[in-house]
Design a protein around this motif. Structure first.
Motif, PDB file in Angstrom:
ATOM      1  N   LEU A 107       0.843  -1.206   0.000  1.00 25.08           N
ATOM      2  CA  LEU A 107       0.000   0.000   0.000  1.00 25.08           C
ATOM      3  C   LEU A 107       0.879   1.256   0.000  1.00 25.08           C
ATOM      4  O   LEU A 107       0.653   2.193  -0.786  1.00 25.08           O
ATOM      5  N   ALA A 108       1.899   1.258   0.838  1.00 24.83           N
ATOM      6  CA  ALA A 108       2.781   2.425   0.941  1.00 24.83           C
ATOM      7  C   ALA A 108       3.522   2.679  -0.377  1.00 24.83           C
ATOM      8  O   ALA A 108       3.829   3.822  -0.711  1.00 24.83           O
ATOM      9  N   TYR A 109       3.800   1.606  -1.111  1.00 23.70           N
ATOM     10  CA  TYR A 109       4.518   1.750  -2.384  1.00 23.70           C
ATOM     11  C   TYR A 109       3.615   2.343  -3.466  1.00 23.70           C
ATOM     12  O   TYR A 109       4.074   2.868  -4.469  1.00 23.70           O
ATOM     13  N   GLY A 110       2.284   2.219  -3.248  1.00 21.08           N
ATOM     14  CA  GLY A 110       1.338   2.774  -4.214  1.00 21.08           C
ATOM     15  C   GLY A 110       0.950   1.834  -5.342  1.00 21.08           C
ATOM     16  O   GLY A 110       0.505   2.276  -6.402  1.00 21.08           O
ATOM     17  N   VAL A 111       1.104   0.523  -5.124  1.00 16.98           N
ATOM     18  CA  VAL A 111       0.740  -0.431  -6.174  1.00 16.98           C
ATOM     19  C   VAL A 111      -0.764  -0.398  -6.426  1.00 16.98           C
ATOM     20  O   VAL A 111      -1.545  -0.053  -5.545  1.00 16.98           O
ATOM     21  N   LYS A 112      -1.150  -0.751  -7.658  1.00  9.94           N
ATOM     22  CA  LYS A 112      -2.574  -0.809  -8.020  1.00  9.94           C
ATOM     23  C   LYS A 112      -3.135  -2.218  -7.893  1.00  9.94           C
ATOM     24  O   LYS A 112      -4.338  -2.401  -7.812  1.00  9.94           O
ATOM     25  N   VAL A 113      -2.253  -3.208  -7.961  1.00  5.82           N
ATOM     26  CA  VAL A 113      -2.665  -4.584  -7.660  1.00  5.82           C
ATOM     27  C   VAL A 113      -1.666  -5.185  -6.687  1.00  5.82           C
ATOM     28  O   VAL A 113      -0.476  -4.886  -6.737  1.00  5.82           O
ATOM     29  N   THR A 114      -2.199  -6.024  -5.798  1.00  2.00           N
ATOM     30  CA  THR A 114      -1.350  -6.828  -4.928  1.00  2.00           C
ATOM     31  C   THR A 114      -2.004  -8.194  -4.853  1.00  2.00           C
ATOM     32  O   THR A 114      -2.715  -8.577  -5.786  1.00  2.00           O
ATOM     33  N   GLY A 115      -1.794  -8.951  -3.798  1.00  2.00           N
ATOM     34  CA  GLY A 115      -2.422 -10.268  -3.756  1.00  2.00           C
ATOM     35  C   GLY A 115      -1.781 -11.168  -2.743  1.00  2.00           C
ATOM     36  O   GLY A 115      -1.384 -10.727  -1.658  1.00  2.00           O
ATOM     37  N   CYS A 116      -1.663 -12.436  -3.088  1.00  2.13           N
ATOM     38  CA  CYS A 116      -1.105 -13.411  -2.149  1.00  2.13           C
ATOM     39  C   CYS A 116      -0.327 -14.472  -2.912  1.00  2.13           C
ATOM     40  O   CYS A 116      -0.567 -14.691  -4.104  1.00  2.13           O
ATOM     41  N   THR A 117       0.599 -15.089  -2.197  1.00  2.00           N
ATOM     42  CA  THR A 117       1.486 -16.089  -2.793  1.00  2.00           C
ATOM     43  C   THR A 117       1.565 -17.297  -1.875  1.00  2.00           C
ATOM     44  O   THR A 117       1.830 -17.150  -0.683  1.00  2.00           O
TER      45      THR A 117
END
Ligand code: GRF
Length: 224
Positions: free
Chosen positions: A143-153
């Protein structure tokens, strides 16, 4: 001593069904609960033989007890050396003879002894798209990096922090509103994807076995 893979190519045949799982937890245990629920279906091909934790008084242990699953706790602070904690965790876990070990929100780095004993058979779930945002704050850091997608691995554990070969990943969109609550809602959306991803991955490895070729995790018996 740190763990290092003993070979570039390791095969793990499918264990007799149901595969024996030990799950390690440190918190609320909703991923554990998803595995408990999945194991209720004999077709899933796995059973949880024990749940271990690094702390008392967590909901994850209550979920296990409610399901009638044996539990154990080894707290780092109760041992003079970290290696002794590692030996205790390894010994108690090994006594349950697991085919696979799942770290589901387990907030401790596993020791070299544990890694060697269960080489290639430890599955972790992480709330970010690795190799981005490893470590204890994957959601907040993304969130702090400003990504538009994240998720799980979902990945095999090696001796690094969230660096092992990847088994499966799921994608979750980040919204502008996510920046207002510090990531709590985002983490909940990630966890809802994560539970399904983990259950699917663990079931697949339990039923089919797996092969580790360098950084790739492949089914031992190819899909028809
Ligand atoms: C999960 O998002 C896991 O990836 C992270 O902590 C969370 C654990 O959630 N390391 P729960 O305890 O399974 O509810």
């Amino acid at each position: 001593m740190a763990y290092a893979p003993t070979a570039p190519h390791l095969d793990f045949a499918a264990p007799p069904s149901p595969a024996r799982l030990v799950v390690l937890v440190s918190g609320s245990g909703t991923n554990l609960q998803a595995l408990i629920d999945a194991c209720a279906d004999p077709a899933y091909g796995a059973t949880i033989v024990a749940v271990g934790a690094d702390r008392d008084g967590i909901a994850g242990l209550e979920r296990a007890a409610k399901a009638g699953i044996p539990t154990y706790v080894h707290r780092v602070k109760d041992f003079p050396e970290r290696t002794e904690w590692d030996a205790a965790l390894t010994g108690t876990t090994a006594a349950y003879a697991p085919d696979l070990v799942v770290t589901a929100g387990f907030m401790k780095i596993l020791g070299g002894g544990f890694m060697r004993r269960f080489e290639g058979r430890i599955i972790n779930t992480h709330p970010a798209l690795l190799p981005s945002f490893p470590g204890a704050h994957g959601v907040r850091d993304a969130l702090a990096y400003g990504v538009k997608v994240t998720g799980c691995t979902v990945h095999l554990v090696d001796d690094g922090v969230d660096t092992g070969p990847i088994i499966a990943q799921g994608v979750v969109e980040v919204t502008d509103a996510d920046h207002e609550d510090g990531g709590d809602a985002l983490h909940e959306r990630i966890k809802s994807v994560e539970r399904t991803l983990l259950v699917d991955a663990v079931g697949r490895l339990a039923r089919e076995g797996h092969s580790v070729h360098g950084r790739r995790v492949l089914p031992l018996t190819p899909h028809q």
